[in-house]
Design a protein around this motif. Structure first.
Motif, PDB file in Angstrom:
ATOM      1  N   ILE A   1      -4.350   6.430  -5.407  1.00  0.00           N
ATOM      2  CA  ILE A   1      -3.582   6.816  -6.590  1.00  0.00           C
ATOM      3  C   ILE A   1      -4.085   5.968  -7.746  1.00  0.00           C
ATOM      4  CG2 ILE A   1      -1.661   5.171  -6.401  1.00  0.00           C
ATOM      5  CD1 ILE A   1       0.202   7.553  -7.087  1.00  0.00           C
ATOM      6  N   ALA A   2      -3.980   6.483  -8.969  1.00  0.00           N
ATOM      7  CA  ALA A   2      -4.354   5.734 -10.171  1.00  0.00           C
ATOM      8  C   ALA A   2      -3.169   5.714 -11.120  1.00  0.00           C
ATOM      9  CB  ALA A   2      -5.567   6.366 -10.844  1.00  0.00           C
ATOM     10  N   ASP A   3      -2.952   4.564 -11.774  1.00  0.00           N
ATOM     11  CA  ASP A   3      -1.849   4.507 -12.725  1.00  0.00           C
ATOM     12  C   ASP A   3      -2.343   4.837 -14.132  1.00  0.00           C
ATOM     13  OD1 ASP A   3      -2.967   2.169 -13.819  1.00  0.00           O
ATOM     14  OD2 ASP A   3      -1.597   0.829 -12.754  1.00  0.00           O
ATOM     15  N   ALA A   4      -1.432   4.896 -15.082  1.00  0.00           N
ATOM     16  CA  ALA A   4      -1.773   5.307 -16.443  1.00  0.00           C
ATOM     17  C   ALA A   4      -2.692   4.311 -17.134  1.00  0.00           C
ATOM     18  CB  ALA A   4      -0.497   5.485 -17.253  1.00  0.00           C
ATOM     19  N   ALA A   5      -2.714   3.058 -16.656  1.00  0.00           N
ATOM     20  CA  ALA A   5      -3.572   2.032 -17.241  1.00  0.00           C
ATOM     21  C   ALA A   5      -4.981   2.056 -16.668  1.00  0.00           C
ATOM     22  CB  ALA A   5      -2.952   0.653 -17.036  1.00  0.00           C
ATOM     23  N   GLY A   6      -5.231   2.939 -15.702  1.00  0.00           N
ATOM     24  CA  GLY A   6      -6.571   3.051 -15.139  1.00  0.00           C
ATOM     25  C   GLY A   6      -6.823   2.199 -13.919  1.00  0.00           C
ATOM     26  N   VAL A   7      -5.784   1.617 -13.340  1.00  0.00           N
ATOM     27  CA  VAL A   7      -5.939   0.851 -12.093  1.00  0.00           C
ATOM     28  C   VAL A   7      -5.876   1.826 -10.920  1.00  0.00           C
ATOM     29  CG1 VAL A   7      -5.020  -1.001 -10.646  1.00  0.00           C
ATOM     30  CG2 VAL A   7      -4.829  -1.155 -13.138  1.00  0.00           C
ATOM     31  N   VAL A   8      -6.863   1.768 -10.030  1.00  0.00           N
ATOM     32  CA  VAL A   8      -6.900   2.622  -8.847  1.00  0.00           C
ATOM     33  C   VAL A   8      -6.412   1.812  -7.651  1.00  0.00           C
ATOM     34  CG1 VAL A   8      -8.346   4.034  -7.334  1.00  0.00           C
ATOM     35  CG2 VAL A   8      -8.851   3.917  -9.777  1.00  0.00           C
ATOM     36  N   TYR A   9      -5.503   2.400  -6.873  1.00  0.00           N
ATOM     37  CA  TYR A   9      -4.953   1.749  -5.684  1.00  0.00           C
ATOM     38  C   TYR A   9      -5.398   2.494  -4.435  1.00  0.00           C
ATOM     39  CZ  TYR A   9      -1.828  -0.449  -9.070  1.00  0.00           C
ATOM     40  OH  TYR A   9      -1.319  -1.153 -10.143  1.00  0.00           O
ATOM     41  N   LEU A  10      -5.724   1.741  -3.404  1.00  0.00           N
ATOM     42  CA  LEU A  10      -6.121   2.272  -2.104  1.00  0.00           C
ATOM     43  C   LEU A  10      -5.202   1.682  -1.040  1.00  0.00           C
ATOM     44  CD1 LEU A  10      -8.184   3.563  -0.023  1.00  0.00           C
ATOM     45  CD2 LEU A  10      -9.364   1.349  -0.104  1.00  0.00           C
ATOM     46  N   ALA A  11      -4.613   2.540  -0.223  1.00  0.00           N
ATOM     47  CA  ALA A  11      -3.846   2.094   0.939  1.00  0.00           C
ATOM     48  C   ALA A  11      -4.485   2.669   2.185  1.00  0.00           C
ATOM     49  CB  ALA A  11      -2.389   2.538   0.840  1.00  0.00           C
ATOM     50  N   TYR A  12      -4.384   1.948   3.293  1.00  0.00           N
ATOM     51  CA  TYR A  12      -4.926   2.438   4.554  1.00  0.00           C
ATOM     52  C   TYR A  12      -4.246   1.716   5.706  1.00  0.00           C
ATOM     53  CZ  TYR A  12      -7.722  -1.847   4.426  1.00  0.00           C
ATOM     54  OH  TYR A  12      -8.123  -3.165   4.369  1.00  0.00           O
TER      55      TYR A  12
END
Length: 201
Positions: free
Chosen positions: A94-105
């Motif tokens: 998922i990516a937030d509005a500030a452009g940070v991309v998050y990865l979960a696994y």
């Protein structure tokens, strides 16, 4: 049969006909060793699209990540968990509005779910936090941003666990509650490379 179906899904999901890559660096990994349906997310702040999937190599499952730039070019995949003896499965992005991309696994057999983040304009993925449960095997993490919080839900045995945490600052080199702990070390690259990061034990 399964591998060919998954490969077809990857091409359909990650490679729109209107924006085919200019070389085969990404396509060469669409092979019988692909072992998971790819997930993708568009980072509207950068124009990039990220994709992640499970990839079987050296007798284990690692995560492969690739990024598609605005010109349609896919980066060669980088691998998370390479040769660490642990199966990394079920990626979510998922990516937030500030452009940070998050990865979960999830990690098969350890009862652990991990979150990592790629801050906007950063070349380094950082470990954010980990969750460990004794409820049973973990699987299928899912990410959502709600009211300025990052919410993660995942299966834990016969139950579902839900946690929420603050979003990271868009220009931060740090995770939410951890010091710098990049994916890749010497193997990182300008595309946020992930080669060789072992995950938290």
């Amino acid at each position: 049969m399964r591998s060919s179906v998954v490969a077809a899904i990857l091409v359909a999901v990650a490679l729109p006909a209107s924006a085919a890559p200019r070389d085969d660096a990404f396509n060469r990994y669409v092979s019988p060793r692909l072992d998971g349906t790819p997930v993708t997310v568009e980072n509207v702040a950068t124009g990039q699209t990220w994709t992640a999937w499970s990839y079987a190599q050296s007798g284990e499952l690692d995560l492969a990540l690739s990024v598609r730039e605005g010109d349609g070019r896919w980066s060669p995949p980088r691998f998370l968990g390479e040769r660490d003896g642990v199966d990394q499965i079920d990626p979510a992005l998922i990516a937030d509005a500030a452009g940070v991309v998050y990865l979960a696994y999830a990690e098969r057999g350890t009862g652990k779910v991990h979150i990592a983040a790629l801050p906007h304009a950063s070349a380094t993925w950082n470990r954010v936090t980990s969750f460990e449960t004794t409820a049973g095997p973990v699987a299928a993490p899912s990410l959502k941003i709600v009211g300025g919080r990052l919410v993660i839900a995942f299966r834990a045995g016969r139950t579902v666990e839900i946690h929420d945490l603050a979003l990271i600052a868009p220009n931060s080199a740090l995770g939410i509650d951890d010091g710098p702990d990049p994916f890749g070390g010497a193997g990182q690259n300008g595309n946020g490379g992930t080669r060789g990061w072992k995950g938290r034990k």
